[in-house]
Design a protein around this motif. Sequence first.
Motif, mmCIF file in Angstrom:
data_model
loop_
_atom_site.group_PDB
_atom_site.id
_atom_site.type_symbol
_atom_site.label_atom_id
_atom_site.label_comp_id
_atom_site.label_asym_id
_atom_site.label_seq_id
_atom_site.Cartn_x
_atom_site.Cartn_y
_atom_site.Cartn_z
ATOM 1 N N LYS A 101 0.961 -1.275 -0.070
ATOM 2 C CA LYS A 101 -0.091 0.062 -0.080
ATOM 3 C C LYS A 101 0.841 1.232 -0.057
ATOM 4 O O LYS A 101 0.379 2.256 -0.452
ATOM 5 N N SER A 105 0.878 4.288 -3.140
ATOM 6 C CA SER A 105 0.473 5.572 -2.763
ATOM 7 C C SER A 105 1.590 6.535 -3.120
ATOM 8 O O SER A 105 1.361 7.501 -3.449
ATOM 9 N N TYR A 135 -5.853 -1.420 -3.937
ATOM 10 C CA TYR A 135 -5.679 -1.245 -2.390
ATOM 11 C C TYR A 135 -6.345 -2.548 -1.906
ATOM 12 O O TYR A 135 -6.019 -2.994 -0.956
#
Length: 337
Positions: A101, A105, A135
């Motif tokens: 994750k 990002s 995600y």
Amino acid sequence: MRLLFMIPMIFVIILAAIVIGLLVFCIINKKMRKRGNFRKIAMLGIITLIMARPVFLGGTDESQTNNLTIFFVVDMTGSMAVKDQNNGVKYRYEQVQEDAKYLISNFPGSRYTMLVLDNGIYTAMPISTNTDSIYSAANSLMPKSSYYGIGTNLDNLLSYATARVESFSKKNPELLNVFFFFSDGEDTSNETVSINGSFKNKISGGAVFGYGSEDGGIVELIEQKKNGVEKTGECVKYFGSSFERDSNYCAISKIDQNNLKRISNQLGLEYYYRDDNKIPDDMINSIKKQIQYSENESTNGYIDTYWILAIVLLGLLVWDFYDSFNRVLLERATKHA
């Protein structure tokens, strides 16, 4: 419509075959032709559909895309359920979730795909710019039921992943491919990982991340439940595998950094041991320097249907409970009559 399987496709096929078999049996056998039986079969059928995750192409996502395609290649076999990450405060798979994750990002507008090895090798998410989907795929990373474990063959996983990179690269030579590999390095197949030397020319960055500790930890038994994965507190027993064992014959898993470094050399990527430090900024920045953004464009989105199926399933469960409740009341009334 397309299917974005929540579990390996083979298990969905097996479950569908069981549902069809039960339906045929209930139709043929007169004693089994009961409303309650058909209702339960319908519930199993809906659960099968939810696991297949049917989606419709629909709607649009306004986004600024770039020239990166990021391949997340993840070893999620049973040994990733060892709680020896960050001095024993975290499971290996939990650290993988966080790292994936974090990387997502840092590269908004990229194309993403996730390839996983657990009880099989499969594409957990096809190539897409949909950040919600990647995600979601990262959040769902955890070992499947230990009862169906097939061991760890990193060679097969890497062959599967590199073949997809090469195929995509041929069709999209203008795009840059980034390759992230997540594993504890343990391989129970005793096969040597071999990667085509030309593969290095197909990728423009990435890394190999290693998880676990040198001392290792007990491999926990994972049992798949309806509401997710439940850790039973038991351990996976040692039966002459490549794992070590403790006094209770619990399998002990340790990180194999030599194997991970060998893999990183063959891929032409840096190896990073994942402890409580964050992923190096210089690695991320070296990839960011290659990014070129396109103008804002509309991309196809997905319309999920699982929530509709879940509502139908809930209705059938309420109906089944209502029938059971009435049956109990009727039995009590008959006794007192």
